[in-house]
Design an enzyme around this catalytic site. Structure first.
Site, short mmCIF file in Angstrom:
data_model
loop_
_atom_site.label_atom_id
_atom_site.label_comp_id
_atom_site.label_asym_id
_atom_site.label_seq_id
_atom_site.Cartn_x
_atom_site.Cartn_y
_atom_site.Cartn_z
N LYS A 55 97.23 37.27 4.52
CA LYS A 55 97.61 36.66 5.95
C LYS A 55 98.62 35.59 5.91
O LYS A 55 98.53 34.77 4.90
CB LYS A 55 96.39 36.15 6.54
CG LYS A 55 96.28 35.73 8.04
CD LYS A 55 95.11 35.40 8.67
CE LYS A 55 95.19 35.02 10.03
NZ LYS A 55 93.56 34.72 10.70
N SER A 136 92.30 36.63 14.69
CA SER A 136 93.88 36.52 14.41
C SER A 136 94.29 37.17 13.09
O SER A 136 95.43 37.50 13.01
CB SER A 136 94.02 35.28 14.25
OG SER A 136 93.26 34.71 13.25
N SER A 160 87.75 36.14 13.50
CA SER A 160 89.02 36.74 13.39
C SER A 160 89.29 37.53 12.04
O SER A 160 90.13 38.23 11.67
CB SER A 160 90.19 35.37 12.75
OG SER A 160 90.42 34.86 14.23
#
Length: 473
Positions: A55, A136, A160
């Site tokens: 990420k 996310s 997330s």
């Protein structure tokens, strides 16, 4: 080369998944070096030579930037790797790419669209391209689901990893806070943040989990992992691992589509057939994770923790505080805020220091409600090995006018607030859309959760690959 080609064909062309923000310019050279090591008889472990996407809020000191999807940090290359990135490299993995994400890990505006960032654009869900991939850790979920990489790493504060794992039909592990270090990860909350593996199978996720553990002086939460962590979690995978396990069925999570509940009941029956002792219901108090004090804690910690991270980037950092991020967004509103604003950032900026009584009381109240009086208490009362619930509601159509539709069900709250482990495993499809089953429990119970989650996966094999349909329904 195969994965770089697949990223080009599916992420930037074809269905335009937009799950990858940038690829590592040194990836092929690193692959050659690791191939030479292997040929010389030096194999570092199961991750040797394996490409992984992480990420875009996880620091790497290489040819890629770390920006949380924001133009405010464009060009930022931290002075050192995040602890988990360094562990990856030491294990022989190749950090192939930075995955797209909900900008600032979804902690920016009220009517946000998950999977959108100013740098990466709108990430698209590979089972139905018009629907949302959740976040996310949107790009992490999409990239591994579409086989752009074999493994990814996401981060979670309040769902997330769990949500994009469920919606994109993959396995996600949110570890106990402190099992993996958070140093070098752009933060929201030191009480709840953790990174974790995302993969297409429980075994793959377990392979990634172990090598990244360790006590890190830069993250005091990892001190508690000493004696509780393992460097190899595949040892706990047992296809017969549900036999005799006491599984609590949490039915206090509301808002799920009735067809998800049908799949959930089928999953319970499959676990019973595999020898599990089913305790149904074994409910948690819904007020514990719906308490508005949980947002108070995040607002306080986001300001304090982000300011500390930005200051740690040194004098050449593009922005040096949350206040400067807010100012940057205002000055670049046409690029940064074309769809939604930054109300959450303003709310956080208005909070005081972590010595405020409001913060101290919020933290004490919500953690006790979800730990001692929540997960721990329920498991003690019923002598449970794990608690299960549907992970997340069905994916919704992406909407840049109204933002996400989050009125549906989710079971991520208790484990997220408690800082306890949670694993989502594919549970089936509803009209072509994936849904997941969550296994969660006490702190440091990853071995037990992996055992029962793997046994469920092996008994059912519910994952189906994505179809890249333009739309469904």
């Amino acid at each position: 080369e195969l994965y770089l080609g697949r990223i080009e064909a599916l992420d930037r062309q074809g269905p335009e998944l937009r799950s990858i923000i940038e690829t590592n310019p040194d990836a092929l050279a690193l692959a050659d070096e690791l191939d030479a090591e292997r040929a010389a008889g030096n194999v570092r472990g199961p991750l040797h030579g394996i490409p992984i996407a992480i990420k875009d809020n996880i620091d790497t000191h290489d040819g890629m930037t770390t920006t949380a999807g924001s133009l405010a940090l464009e060009g930022s290359i931290p002075a050192q790797d995040a602890y988990i990135a360094a562990q990856l490299k030491a294990a022989g993995a190749i950090v192939l790419a930075k995955a797209n994400m909900s900008e600032w890990a979804y902690f920016r505006g009220y009517a946000a669209s998950s999977g959108w960032s100013a740098r990466g654009g709108q990430c698209r869900m590979p089972y139905a391209l018009n629907r949302n991939p959740c976040g996310s850790s949107s790009g992490s979920g999409v990239a591994v689901s579409a086989n752009l990489v074999p493994l990814t790493i996401g981060t979670e504060t309040g769902g997330s990893i769990m949500c994009p794992s469920s919606i994109n039909g993959v396995v996600g592990i949110k570890p106990t806070v402190g099992l993996w270090s958070r140093s070098g990860i752009i933060p929201i909350s030191h009480s709840q943040d953790t990174a974790g593996p995302m993969a297409r199978t429980v075994r793959d996720a377990a392979i990634l989990l172990g090598p990244l553990t360790g006590v890190d002086p830069r993250d005091e939460a990892t001190a508690a992992s000493a004696g509780n962590a393992h460097t190899d979690y595949t040892q706990f995978l047992d296809a017969d691992g549900l036999r005799g396990a006491r599984i609590g069925v949490a039915r206090s999570f509301t808002g799920f589509d009735p067809r998800i509940i049908e799949l959930f009941d089928d999953a319970i029956n499959a676990m019973r057939d595999a020898g599990a002792v089913i305790v149904d219901p074994a409910n948690l108090d819904a007020s514990a994770w719906n308490d508005p004090l949980s947002l108070v804690l995040l607002e306080y910690e986001f300001k304090a923790d982000l300011n500390a991270y930005l200051e740690g980037l040194g004098p050449d950092a593009p922005v040096k505080s949350l206040a400067e991020v807010i100012a940057f967004n205002e000055a670049n509103a046409d690029r940064e805020m074309p769809y939604f604003g930054q109300q959450r950032m303003h709310d956080s900026q208005a909070r005081g220091p972590l010595t405020d009584r409001a913060y101290v009381e919020a933290k004490r109240t919500i953690q006790r409600a979800n730990r001692e009086d929540g997960i721990d208490g329920l498991m003690d009362d019923h002598r449970l090995d794990a608690i299960v619930a549907p992970t997340m509601e069905l994916s919704w159509p992406t909407d840049h006018i109204r933002g996400d539709r989050l009125e549906g069900g989710s079971s991520a709250g208790p484990a997220a607030i408690a800082g306890y482990p949670d694993i989502s495993v594919p549970m089936g499809l509803v009209s072509g859309l994936p849904v997941g089953l969550s296994f969660f429990g006490r702190a440091w119970s990853e071995p037990t959760l992996l055992r029962v989650a793997y046994a469920y996966e092996q008994a059912t094999h519910m994952r189906r690959p994505p179809t890249f349909a333009p739309s469904l329904g």
